[in-house]
Design a protein around this motif. Structure first.
Motif, PDB file in Angstrom:
ATOM      1  N   UNK A  38       0.830  -1.219   0.000  1.00 55.20           N
ATOM      2  CA  UNK A  38       0.000   0.000   0.000  1.00 55.20           C
ATOM      3  C   UNK A  38       0.859   1.262   0.000  1.00 55.20           C
ATOM      4  N   UNK A  39       0.448   2.257  -0.750  1.00 62.53           N
ATOM      5  CA  UNK A  39       1.213   3.504  -0.809  1.00 62.53           C
ATOM      6  C   UNK A  39       1.003   4.323   0.460  1.00 62.53           C
ATOM      7  N   UNK A  40       2.056   4.988   0.955  1.00 60.69           N
ATOM      8  CA  UNK A  40       1.890   5.859   2.128  1.00 60.69           C
ATOM      9  C   UNK A  40       1.025   7.072   1.790  1.00 60.69           C
ATOM     10  N   UNK A  41       0.792   7.285   0.492  1.00 61.80           N
ATOM     11  CA  UNK A  41       0.025   8.439   0.040  1.00 61.80           C
ATOM     12  C   UNK A  41      -1.483   8.156   0.019  1.00 61.80           C
ATOM     13  N   UNK A  42      -1.888   6.888   0.280  1.00 59.84           N
ATOM     14  CA  UNK A  42      -3.318   6.537   0.272  1.00 59.84           C
ATOM     15  C   UNK A  42      -4.039   7.277   1.396  1.00 59.84           C
ATOM     16  N   UNK A  43      -5.280   7.698   1.135  1.00 64.95           N
ATOM     17  CA  UNK A  43      -6.073   8.309   2.206  1.00 64.95           C
ATOM     18  C   UNK A  43      -6.504   7.205   3.172  1.00 64.95           C
ATOM     19  N   UNK A  44      -6.891   7.593   4.388  1.00 68.64           N
ATOM     20  CA  UNK A  44      -7.284   6.609   5.400  1.00 68.64           C
ATOM     21  C   UNK A  44      -8.436   5.744   4.882  1.00 68.64           C
ATOM     22  N   UNK A  45      -9.409   6.365   4.202  1.00 73.10           N
ATOM     23  CA  UNK A  45     -10.561   5.604   3.699  1.00 73.10           C
ATOM     24  C   UNK A  45     -10.144   4.622   2.609  1.00 73.10           C
ATOM     25  N   UNK A  46      -9.292   5.077   1.696  1.00 73.64           N
ATOM     26  CA  UNK A  46      -8.838   4.198   0.619  1.00 73.64           C
ATOM     27  C   UNK A  46      -8.050   3.024   1.192  1.00 73.64           C
ATOM     28  N   UNK A  47      -7.283   3.298   2.246  1.00 73.06           N
ATOM     29  CA  UNK A  47      -6.492   2.237   2.872  1.00 73.06           C
ATOM     30  C   UNK A  47      -7.407   1.189   3.504  1.00 73.06           C
ATOM     31  N   UNK A  48      -8.437   1.657   4.221  1.00 72.78           N
ATOM     32  CA  UNK A  48      -9.379   0.720   4.843  1.00 72.78           C
ATOM     33  C   UNK A  48     -10.084  -0.103   3.755  1.00 72.78           C
ATOM     34  N   UNK A  49     -10.444   0.555   2.658  1.00 72.59           N
ATOM     35  CA  UNK A  49     -11.099  -0.156   1.552  1.00 72.59           C
ATOM     36  C   UNK A  49     -10.186  -1.267   1.033  1.00 72.59           C
ATOM     37  N   UNK A  50      -8.891  -0.982   1.007  1.00 73.73           N
ATOM     38  CA  UNK A  50      -7.915  -1.976   0.551  1.00 73.73           C
ATOM     39  C   UNK A  50      -7.901  -3.187   1.498  1.00 73.73           C
ATOM     40  N   UNK A  51      -7.961  -2.922   2.811  1.00 77.26           N
ATOM     41  CA  UNK A  51      -8.007  -4.017   3.793  1.00 77.26           C
ATOM     42  C   UNK A  51      -9.285  -4.836   3.617  1.00 77.26           C
ATOM     43  N   UNK A  52     -10.448  -4.120   3.510  1.00 78.89           N
ATOM     44  CA  UNK A  52     -11.739  -4.809   3.454  1.00 78.89           C
ATOM     45  C   UNK A  52     -11.816  -5.694   2.213  1.00 78.89           C
ATOM     46  N   UNK A  53     -11.297  -5.194   1.120  1.00 80.94           N
ATOM     47  CA  UNK A  53     -11.356  -5.899  -0.154  1.00 80.94           C
ATOM     48  C   UNK A  53     -10.693  -7.276  -0.092  1.00 80.94           C
ATOM     49  N   UNK A  54      -9.554  -7.380   0.616  1.00 80.82           N
ATOM     50  CA  UNK A  54      -8.896  -8.689   0.685  1.00 80.82           C
ATOM     51  C   UNK A  54      -8.558  -9.020   2.145  1.00 80.82           C
ATOM     52  N   UNK A  55      -9.592  -8.907   2.989  1.00 83.48           N
ATOM     53  CA  UNK A  55      -9.372  -9.070   4.430  1.00 83.48           C
ATOM     54  C   UNK A  55      -8.826 -10.462   4.779  1.00 83.48           C
ATOM     55  N   UNK A  56      -9.474 -11.508   4.246  1.00 83.01           N
ATOM     56  CA  UNK A  56      -9.062 -12.874   4.570  1.00 83.01           C
ATOM     57  C   UNK A  56      -7.629 -13.140   4.143  1.00 83.01           C
ATOM     58  N   UNK A  57      -7.307 -12.693   2.941  1.00 85.99           N
ATOM     59  CA  UNK A  57      -5.975 -12.920   2.390  1.00 85.99           C
ATOM     60  C   UNK A  57      -4.899 -12.209   3.229  1.00 85.99           C
ATOM     61  N   UNK A  58      -5.178 -10.943   3.578  1.00 87.05           N
ATOM     62  CA  UNK A  58      -4.204 -10.171   4.356  1.00 87.05           C
ATOM     63  C   UNK A  58      -4.010 -10.797   5.739  1.00 87.05           C
TER      64      UNK A  58
END
Lengths: 247, 208
Positions: A38-58
């Protein structure tokens, strides 16, 4: 313990190298979604969306990584045993390599643990998830010096290895120092959020991590070869003694 | 600097018969193999740096041209001069070690070190002026690259100064063995590398 058993454990330790390499790249890199990270430039919401999208995998990736990372430990102790034989009585560099390897495990462990914590409650305030992600990346990227010292210590002992068949060829020792130093740009991750020196950039992430694993692979091959060679020599000596007895 | 390296290789091959310390013939490679691994690795990484700078010029042409204009070219010229002169002294030092080894050997290395120290001083002065004018790596991409790349180069210079100190120490020995010559050559090779990298950095930041 007999020399035979000692050599056997050194061999097992050295083979933990390839085991670490494969499991770490697979779980930490691929399944943990760190390729790309994940880029350090991602907004907090975009970062959470990234986690939610592949929660099991992460979750799976980092929880297994926390186990796989300890494979680095038996490898480090096997290398310490081999270095100790070269270094002789003082063993200053052997011990330095040993604690360098041990602390590397802790640095990598803590960062993965922060990401497990970040993925633990994705419904919470996104700012907190962002902070946990930040702490994880800064933890692993700013504390590379433990690993650099481990590598430099191994290289110095390798360069001082005057035996006929050294553990590491000289070029491997120089490569080791160079790879260890390649981490230095990663210190810039403490300030920059975009560009090649941010924690998702080429010079702070892909290149030094590749160099580290490159050294790790080459060193593992040298170590496995060295143990096999010494096992062969020990078998020859035993064979010779048996013939002597029979005669 | 490549010129320096090539002429060093050539010189050593010419003199191999006269000096017992130097391995024979044309295929003599100065220093030990490991130092060339360093040279190759650094050239690779700096090539990537140069591509990054070039891409910056391509994508943010106005910002880069404006920012570049605020750099004082003569500070860069002076630093280039320091490094080139230093490299010349170091090359003379290696030559002296190989041939008429005496007091002059370590004096050449001392002069090389002096040039390196002047480079560091001049660079600190330049950085200090920029920072006191409020320009930092966070100002824009141009200055991020400027500080980071010249900073990484500066780390090389500081390491190189340590390496030259070792070479100077070795060159003070009354008699030099083949191993000592190799150490001195390795040190000089690293110093020439620093020189080469600076010349490209100089042209990309100050001249483009």
């Amino acid at each position: 313990m007999s020399d035979q058993a000692d050599l056997k454990y050194q061999l097992i330790g050295a083979w933990f190298g390839p085991l670490f390499l494969v499991t770490f790249v697979l779980f930490w890199g691929v399944i943990g979604q760190n390729l790309p990270n994940p880029s350090p430039d991602l907004s907090a919401d975009a970062l959470v969306a990234r986690y939610v999208e592949s929660l099991g995998s992460i979750r799976l990736g980092f929880i297994v990584s926390l186990i796989a990372v300890v494979f680095y430990m038996p490898w480090t102790t096997a290398l310490s045993a081999m270095m100790g034989q070269i270094e002789g009585r003082g063993r200053t560099l052997t011990y330095l390599q040993l604690i360098g390897g041990a602390l590397t495990v802790m640095v990598v462990s803590f960062s993965a643990m922060f990401w497990v914590a970040a993925a633990f409650r994705p419904e919470r305030d996104p700012q907190i998830t962002q902070m946990l992600t930040d702490v994880g990346w800064l933890c692993i990227d700013l504390q590379y010096a433990c690993t650099t010292l481990q590598m430099v210590a191994a290289a110095l002992v390798g360069l001082g290895d005057k035996r006929e068949k050294p553990l590491f060829p000289r070029w491997v020792c120089w490569l080791t120092i160079w790879c260890g130093v390649s981490f230095i740009p990663a210190s810039l991750t403490g300030v920059l959020k975009t560009g090649p020196f941010a924690w998702d950039g080429f010079f702070s992430y892909y290149f030094p991590y590749f160099c580290w694993l490159c050294w790790f692979t080459v060193a593992s091959v040298c170590m496995i070869r060295d143990v096999h060679r010494r096992m062969g020599e020990a078998a020859d000596v035993r064979g010779g003694e048996a013939i002597g007895h029979a005669a | 600097m490549t010129g320096g390296l090539i002429s060093e290789v050539r010189r050593s091959s010419m003199r191999s018969a006269a000096s017992p310390a130097v391995r024979p013939a044309r295929d003599h490679i100065p220093g030990e193999i490991g130092i060339w691994l360093f040279v190759a690795g650094d050239l690779l990484v700096f090539s990537a740096f140069f591509i990054v700078i070039a891409l910056g010029y391509k994508t943010q042409i106005e910002l880069f041209t404006q920012a570049r204009a605020t750099l004082d070219m003569w500070v860069g010229v002076l630093n280039t001069l320091f490094l080139l002169t230093g490299s010349w002294f170091v090359a003379k030092g290696v030559e002296s070690c190989r041939e008429t080894h005496g007091v002059s050997s370590h004096r050449y290395f001392a002069l090389g070190i002096l040039c390196g120290v002047l480079f560091v001083a001049n660079k600190s002065f330049e950085w200090g002026l920029k920072i006191s004018a409020g320009i930092t790596p966070l100002t824009n991409d141009f200055f991020m690259y400027f500080f980071v790349f010249t900073g990484i180069h500066l780390v090389h210079v500081v390491v190189g100064l340590g390496v030259l100190l070792v070479a100077r120490g070795v060159s003070r020995r009354p008699v030099l063995r083949a191993k000592d010559i190799r150490t001195v050559e390795s040190a000089a090779t690293f110093w020439h590398l620093i020189d080469l990298l600076w010349i490209v950095l100089f042209s990309m930041f100050y001249l483009l």
